[in-house]
Design an enzyme around this catalytic site. Structure first.
Site, PDB file in Angstrom:
ATOM      1  N   ILE A  11       0.657  -1.214   0.032  1.00  0.00           N
ATOM      2  CA  ILE A  11       0.233   0.048  -0.050  1.00  0.00           C
ATOM      3  C   ILE A  11       0.759   1.276   0.068  1.00  0.00           C
ATOM      4  O   ILE A  11       0.442   2.338   0.268  1.00  0.00           O
ATOM      5  CB  ILE A  11      -1.045  -0.002   1.038  1.00  0.00           C
ATOM      6  CG1 ILE A  11      -0.301  -0.127   2.618  1.00  0.00           C
ATOM      7  CG2 ILE A  11      -1.843  -1.079   1.004  1.00  0.00           C
ATOM      8  CD1 ILE A  11      -1.228   0.088   3.964  1.00  0.00           C
ATOM      9  N   LEU A  36      14.089  -2.385   9.667  1.00  0.00           N
ATOM     10  CA  LEU A  36      14.683  -3.093   8.401  1.00  0.00           C
ATOM     11  C   LEU A  36      15.196  -2.325   7.342  1.00  0.00           C
ATOM     12  O   LEU A  36      16.194  -2.620   6.639  1.00  0.00           O
ATOM     13  CB  LEU A  36      13.391  -4.148   7.918  1.00  0.00           C
ATOM     14  CG  LEU A  36      12.916  -5.169   8.600  1.00  0.00           C
ATOM     15  CD1 LEU A  36      11.566  -5.590   8.058  1.00  0.00           C
ATOM     16  CD2 LEU A  36      13.928  -6.408   8.896  1.00  0.00           C
ATOM     17  N   PRO A  45      15.843   1.743   7.090  1.00  0.00           N
ATOM     18  CA  PRO A  45      15.582   3.273   7.635  1.00  0.00           C
ATOM     19  C   PRO A  45      15.017   4.168   6.832  1.00  0.00           C
ATOM     20  O   PRO A  45      14.333   5.064   7.219  1.00  0.00           O
ATOM     21  CB  PRO A  45      17.178   3.608   8.242  1.00  0.00           C
ATOM     22  CG  PRO A  45      17.796   2.122   8.110  1.00  0.00           C
ATOM     23  CD  PRO A  45      17.247   1.201   7.229  1.00  0.00           C
ATOM     24  N   GLN A  71       7.689   6.441   6.551  1.00  0.00           N
ATOM     25  CA  GLN A  71       6.566   5.921   7.002  1.00  0.00           C
ATOM     26  C   GLN A  71       6.155   7.025   8.056  1.00  0.00           C
ATOM     27  O   GLN A  71       5.130   7.708   8.379  1.00  0.00           O
ATOM     28  CB  GLN A  71       6.460   4.860   7.580  1.00  0.00           C
ATOM     29  CG  GLN A  71       6.227   3.667   6.557  1.00  0.00           C
ATOM     30  CD  GLN A  71       4.933   3.791   5.993  1.00  0.00           C
ATOM     31  OE1 GLN A  71       3.975   3.606   6.498  1.00  0.00           O
ATOM     32  NE2 GLN A  71       4.975   3.918   4.589  1.00  0.00           N
ATOM     33  N   GLY A 113       4.131   1.634  10.516  1.00  0.00           N
ATOM     34  CA  GLY A 113       3.282   2.329   9.634  1.00  0.00           C
ATOM     35  C   GLY A 113       2.332   3.367  10.419  1.00  0.00           C
ATOM     36  O   GLY A 113       1.733   4.231   9.878  1.00  0.00           O
ATOM     37  N   GLU A 114       2.193   3.117  11.552  1.00  0.00           N
ATOM     38  CA  GLU A 114       1.109   3.718  12.396  1.00  0.00           C
ATOM     39  C   GLU A 114       1.439   4.710  13.633  1.00  0.00           C
ATOM     40  O   GLU A 114       1.136   5.669  13.960  1.00  0.00           O
ATOM     41  CB  GLU A 114       0.056   2.694  12.821  1.00  0.00           C
ATOM     42  CG  GLU A 114      -0.676   2.390  11.486  1.00  0.00           C
ATOM     43  CD  GLU A 114      -1.632   1.057  11.424  1.00  0.00           C
ATOM     44  OE1 GLU A 114      -2.711   1.378  11.543  1.00  0.00           O
ATOM     45  OE2 GLU A 114      -1.337   0.028  12.161  1.00  0.00           O
TER      46      GLU A 114
END
Ligand SMILES: Cc1cc2nc3c(=O)[nH]c(=O)nc-3n(C[C@H](O)[C@H](O)[C@H](O)COP(=O)(O)OP(=O)(O)OC[C@H]3O[C@@H](n4cnc5c(N)ncnc54)[C@H](O)[C@@H]3O)c2cc1C
Ligand code: SF4
Lengths: 743, 340
Positions: A470, A635, A637, A643, A709-710
């Site tokens: 996504i 994993l 940077p 993100q 991601g959040e």
């Protein structure tokens, strides 16, 4: 240092060139032969019944093939169960075109299918529909007293824990107290790519479905169950997604409509939504929160009360974890957390980036700031004094938690020590300057995921898993993991995803993809590695004879002995030497529940914000942000930083601009376009600095990743509101902090 | 599909003739507003007359020493034109405060004058709107009216004219050159747009057969003391909630001449001559500015969501006049005056 060690190295997106050259194709871009086009007609009213649809006039237009509505939909699956997707909340899912009933404004009530998009669109604009309208209710603020406790049902939702200690007494006896109501309106995901589905009719009820989704398997299951098709006959493909943010977690109605039209017309059909129609489904729910906090004389938290009332639809109980975080972010023995829903005539809300936590942390972190002021403490110091060393909600230790380091490193980078605490005490010329802090906590989770790996005689490795990209960098990190595990150069590795013909992977969401699919990919590569070692041992004069998989490493294109790296076999030579064209292996990984369940698995962040306020004119600019994140192992940077940058921009957006404006008279969102639903432009974004505090954690999963991601979004809106308070002395508890609110 | 015929006009009189053939004929210039309205089915022309090939793209001096802006010169070319920047920097700033670079590259000067309101209800066919469908009612009154006007509103419409450029043109006393079946005429800028009264379907006084050919700027010098101040929800690509065009001529610290116009508050660019009179002959002090600002909003009426605009307008007027007096439009506040 070896060249094939990619994990932890900043790596550019492997799918970047495809995306910027247009080679990457999205759901609405597959121009299959003999395609018909559907255009959705949205309800003009909010609640009632359709009494008449004047389809005859439309069918007379040249090029129109059919108008589908509740009047001519064939009989489909009957049970609610068949309409439930992987993340459906409790209740009865919305069934497009199911009956004459209208349940929310902009409900899809018909789809006009024609030979061209233009004709479909034109005909749809002429379709007359009569409604029997009944009174609707869309205003959550009028439902303050109608809240109810939701039942269960939704994956990932945890009812608030039972109260602990004596929250009422503790609050009453606290030396310092704050309380207040916090509000944000509905917000829509608004990814760039609009929802679209292209169904390729392959004859005899066999379909190839190009869908915009965050989970190809979720869409496949939805379609097969509703239309009674076999999984072998429905392949769902979703290789690229132009932004998801949660909007693609549930199959959207265009998927249903495109499949329906294709099956009925026995022809390939595409249905794509308009930007306006992107406001016709799930959204971050309008939520009212009440917080009361108490502190003791020594600055320790005495009591936490957090109540939330969120909107849901009339037909489903959409739930998210809004208040639970308030029982675990800080140490406190007296806690009362409650969560209620109120039913409105709207579509069911939907997870949107950091669902629940973005909402809860906005309120909690402002209230914490208010209490710090009451207690006469620096807001950062106040947080450190109430640091939770253990998860009190679950009564478990954290598998790892470096939030303290986030506070310290973030503060140092930001220059927090130079802050003068009194509101209105810092200036830059004519502007007031404010510094604020906030943060949050987010789940680190892993789901079961499978993958396959295949090495070719030419040394090229292909790894597959039916996950989804996504925009977070899934293609890239999976390629990194596979390349490093197999000791091959990045360029020799291709990762494929987004296809139900591939090994099954979970929905792309919840920040669990890196952990879940990454572990699956690693498992498949390890399985392939073991097979490869066996073949290598069969080679003449193999220096690896007699050793086990644990004794060797795969690096720089070789399998070599740990004990003596000069003893090696070149990977490219192994298949030719064995006369083999190809070597394949499958793997899958599941969370180690026995071990994981003993711990609380969470990522954390601390965010520092500077605002400049022109007090006369009520304008605010977020001039500087430092976001320090502890999310296990990083994993990549580069993509991880992106993100967090995106999260900060989102937080600025949430704090300053975003709101889906509902006219309750019509029950309709009125700013349903990109010109009026505001998100930041480049000129609104200034310095953003990201700090990763890495954690070593082999409990969360073998890769040690928590997902990125959040978590970066948490506390950003609160930190901005806190900075605005520091600058002006005004507390804004109602988002967005738009120009009129500061005058 | 929405079928229409498309023709290309190469001479003004031919364009006028085509336009007057039927009420459903529309000129298309940059198309940045018209095409959106067509996509929303608010406009359904049967014929589009493309006027981009008319020889109306130039920017030249006028015999009386002013400057003539061709109706089909783009907003971008106008804003960056050397003479505009040197002599009418207020106009340049106002244009650059609007839309985005991409839009300004397409948008034309004539089209900018004739763009329609951004009232949410006007754009949504499912809601009543007197401007779109006379007699159907005004949904903004009593509805979500945060973007609507507070000055010169009527019971049938409270929409605003959304342009930035026009606010500066009103302040600068521009005139509009138009050509119709019966020949050419010159319209004072103040008379070009109109208030809604009981006919909100008419945004302006242009007759159906008329075309805008040029905008003339008079030979006046407001190039030293000016300010275009735009307040909006984000720093670029958002319409004004309130904007102010202020221009002064000073004798030392005394105001000799003053111009003041507002955007985002009314159905037309809101020029206030009475407020200007309160400035003329007075010392350029905050007190003077405040008096003028108070006068401007004296008759203002809020409708709930937009009531904040009254106080905001007052403060913005004071700030803009201050910037104009100090000659600091582009220096004091990097945020407000950035025009990305
Ligand atoms: C997302 C967005 C944001 C925007 N933001 C801003 C902003 O912040 N500030 C701002 O000021 N503007 C803004 N705009 C509006 C933009 O400035 C106008 O759309 C543009 O100026 C219109 O010019 P055009 O040449 O494209 O007109 P067109 O769309 O071609 O035409 C508009 C109307 O004018 C008529 N017309 C055009 N030329 C003539 C003529 N010579 N004579 C007679 N009739 C004519 C057409 O028939 C049509 O009815 C924005 C637009 C968009 C889409
Ligand atoms: S304010 Fe004017 S444009 Fe808006 S709804 Fe009312 S009549 Fe229509």
């Amino acid at each position: 240092m070896s060249t094939t060690n990619y994990i932890g190295k900043p790596t550019s997106r492997v799918d970047g060139p495809a995306k910027v050259t247009g080679a990457a194709k999205y759901a609405a871009e597959f121009n299959v032969p003999n395609l018909a086009y559907g255009y959705v007609v949205s309800s003009a009213v909010t609640k009632g019944k359709i009494t008449k649809i004047y389809t005859d006039e439309i069918l007379a237009i040249a090029g129109v093939l059919q108008v589908f509505s509740h009047e001519n939909v064939p009989s489909l699956a009957w049970l609610d169960r068949s309409y439930k997707d992987d993340v459906a909340p409790g209740g009865s899912p919305f069934r497009p075109l199911h009956s004459a009933e209208v349940k929310f404004n902009m409900q899809p009530v018909a789809v006009v299918v024609a030979e061209t998009f233009e004709v479909a669109r034109y005909a749809a604009s002429l379709l007359r529909i009569d409604y029997d309208v009944v009174e609707h209710a869309t205003d959550l603020e009028a439902k303050r007293d109608d809240g109810y406790k939701p039942g269960g049902g939704k994956t990932g939702w945890m009812p608030p824990p039972a109260p602990r200690g004596n929250p009422n007494d503790a609050l009453q006896n606290a030396a310092h107290r704050v309380e207040g109501e916090f509000i944000h309106q509905a917000q829509h995901h608004n990814p760039m790519e609009m929802f679209a589905t292209t169904v390729e009719w392959l004859g005899d009820k066999k379909l190839k479905v190009y869908d915009k989704t965050q989970g190809a398997f979720n869409s496949q299951q939805y379609v097969t169950k509703i239309f009674g098709l076999s999984k072998d006959n429905v392949q769902v493909i979703s290789k690229y997604t132009g932004g998801g943010f949660g909007s693609g977690l549930r199959p959207q109605y265009q998927l249903f409509l495109a499949v329906l039209a294709s099956l009925e017309l026995k022809r390939s059909v595409r249905v794509s939504l308009t930007r306006q129609q992107m406001f016709s489904f799930g959204h971050r729910p309008h939520t009212l929160q009440y917080l009361a906090l108490g502190a003791n004389e020594d600055g320790s938290l005495a009591a936490v009360h957090h109540h939330a009332l969120a909107e849901t639809s009339q037909f489903e109980d959409f739930t998210e974890n809004v208040v639970n975080w308030s029982g675990m972010l800080y140490q406190c023995d007296n806690v009362k957390l409650t969560y209620e829903l109120a039913k409105l005539d709207v579509f069911t809300p939907l997870d949107m980036r950091a669902p629940g936590a973005a909402t809860g942390s906005f309120a909690l972190e402002i209230a914490m700031d208010e209490l710090a002021y009451k207690a006469g403490l620096d807001p950062l110091e106040f947080r450190l004094r109430n640091y939770a060393a253990r998860d009190q909600n679950a009564d478990k230790p954290f598998s790892s938690k470096k939030l303290r380091e986030c506070y310290h490193e973030g503060a140092a980078k930001f220059g927090w020590a130079k802050r003068t605490p009194e509101p209105r005490s810092m200036r830059d010329g004519s502007q007031l300057v404010g510094w604020g802090v906030g943060g949050g906590v987010w789940d680190a989770s892993q789901q079961k995921a499978a993958a396959s790996a295949s090495l070719n005689v030419d040394g090229k490795l292909t790894v597959k898993s039916g996950s989804n990209e996504i925009g977070t960098g899934t293609y890239t990190i999976m390629t990194q993991i596979a390349a490093e595990t197999m000791g091959l150069p990045l360029e020799a590795v291709t990762f494929e995803l987004g296809d139900t013909a591939l090994p099954e992977a979970p929905l792309q969401g919840g920040s669990w993809t890196a952990a879940s699919v990454g572990s699956g990919v690693k498992a498949a590569c390890d399985a392939l590695g073991e097979k490869l070692l066996k073949l290598a041992q069969k080679m003449e004069d193999s220096p690896l004879k007699g050793v086990t998989y644990k004794d060797v490493q795969f690096v720089n294109g070789q399998i070599r002995l740990y004990s003596d790296p000069t003893q090696a076999v070149v990977i490219r030579d192994i298949l030719p030497a064995n006369g083999q064209e190809k070597l394949e292996a499958d793997g899958s990984a599941s969370p180690d529940m026995a071990r994981q369940s003993q711990y609380s698995l969470h990522a954390h962040n601390a965010v520092f914000v500077e605002v400049k306020v022109d007090e006369d004119l009520g304008t605010v600019h977020v001039t500087r942000v430092v976001n320090a994140v502890a999310a296990g192992r990083i994993l990549n940077p580069k993509t991880a930083r992106s993100q967090v940058l995106g999260s900060v921009v989102w937080g600025i957006s949430m704090a300053m601009m975003e709101e889906s404006v509902m006219d309750h008279g019509f029950g309709r969102y009125m700013n349903h376009n990109y010109a009026e639903y505001h998100v930041p432009v480049c000129a609104d974004i200034h310095d953003i600095d990201v700090v990763f505090v890495e954690e070593e954690d082999d409990i969360v999963n073998p890769l040690g990743v928590k997902g990125i991601g959040e978590v970066g979004l948490l506390g950003v809106a609160a930190a901005i509101a806190n900075a605005v308070y520091h600058a002006t002395g005004k507390r804004i508890r109602n988002l967005p902090i738009s120009i009129g609110k500061l005058l | 599909m929405n079928s229409f015929t498309y023709t290309r006009a190469t001479a003004v009189d031919a364009a006028v003739r085509e336009k007057s053939a039927a009420s459903s004929v529309r000129f298309v210039a940059g198309g940045t507003n018209l095409l959106d309205l067509m996509k929303e089915n608010i406009e359904r022309p049967t014929r589009l007359v493309d006027i981009n090939h008319l020889p109306l793209k130039t920017i030249d001096g006028t015999p009386d020493g002013g400057l003539r802006l061709g109706a089909l010169a783009t907003n971008a070319d106008t804003a960056w034109h050397a003479e505009v920047q040197r002599r009418y920097p207020l106009l340049s700033q106002a244009i650059l405060a609007g839309a985005s670079p991409q839009l300004r590259n397409m948008a034309t000067n004539g089209g900018n004058l004739l763009q329609r309101t951004r009232c949410y209800y006007f754009y949504d066919l499912t809601t009543p709107c007197n401007k779109r469908e006379p007699g159907s009612g005004c949904s903004a009154i009593g509805g979500y009216n945060r973007v609507c006007g507070v000055l010169g509103t009527s019971e049938s419409c409270i929409a605003t004219h959304p342009s930035d450029m026009c606010v500066a043109l009103a302040a600068l006393d521009a005139t509009v050159q138009v050509t119709g079946k019966n020949g050419e005429r010159t319209v004072r800028f103040a008379d070009f747009h109109r208030l809604p009264e009981d006919q909100p379907q008419f945004d302006n006084t242009l007759a159906p057969d008329e075309i805008v050919t040029a905008i003339d700027l008079p030979n006046e010098d407001f190039s030293q003391h000016f300010s275009y101040l735009k307040l909006r929800d984000r720093t670029s690509y958002a319409f004004a909630l309130v904007s102010v065009a202020a221009a002064l001529q000073l004798d030392g610290t005394t105001i000799r001449d003053a111009r003041l116009a507002l955007g985002g508050v009314a159905h037309k660019p809101w020029r206030d001559a009475a407020a200007e009179d309160l400035l003329k002959g007075q010392p350029a002090t905050e007190e003077t500015f405040r008096k003028a600002a108070t006068a401007v909003v004296q008759q203002a009426k809020g409708y709930g969501h937009n009531t904040f605009k009254i106080e905001l307008a007052k403060r913005a007027i004071v700030r803009a006049l201050k910037q104009a007096a100090e000659g600091t439009q582009t220096a004091t506040d990097v945020f407000l005056n950035s025009n990305p």
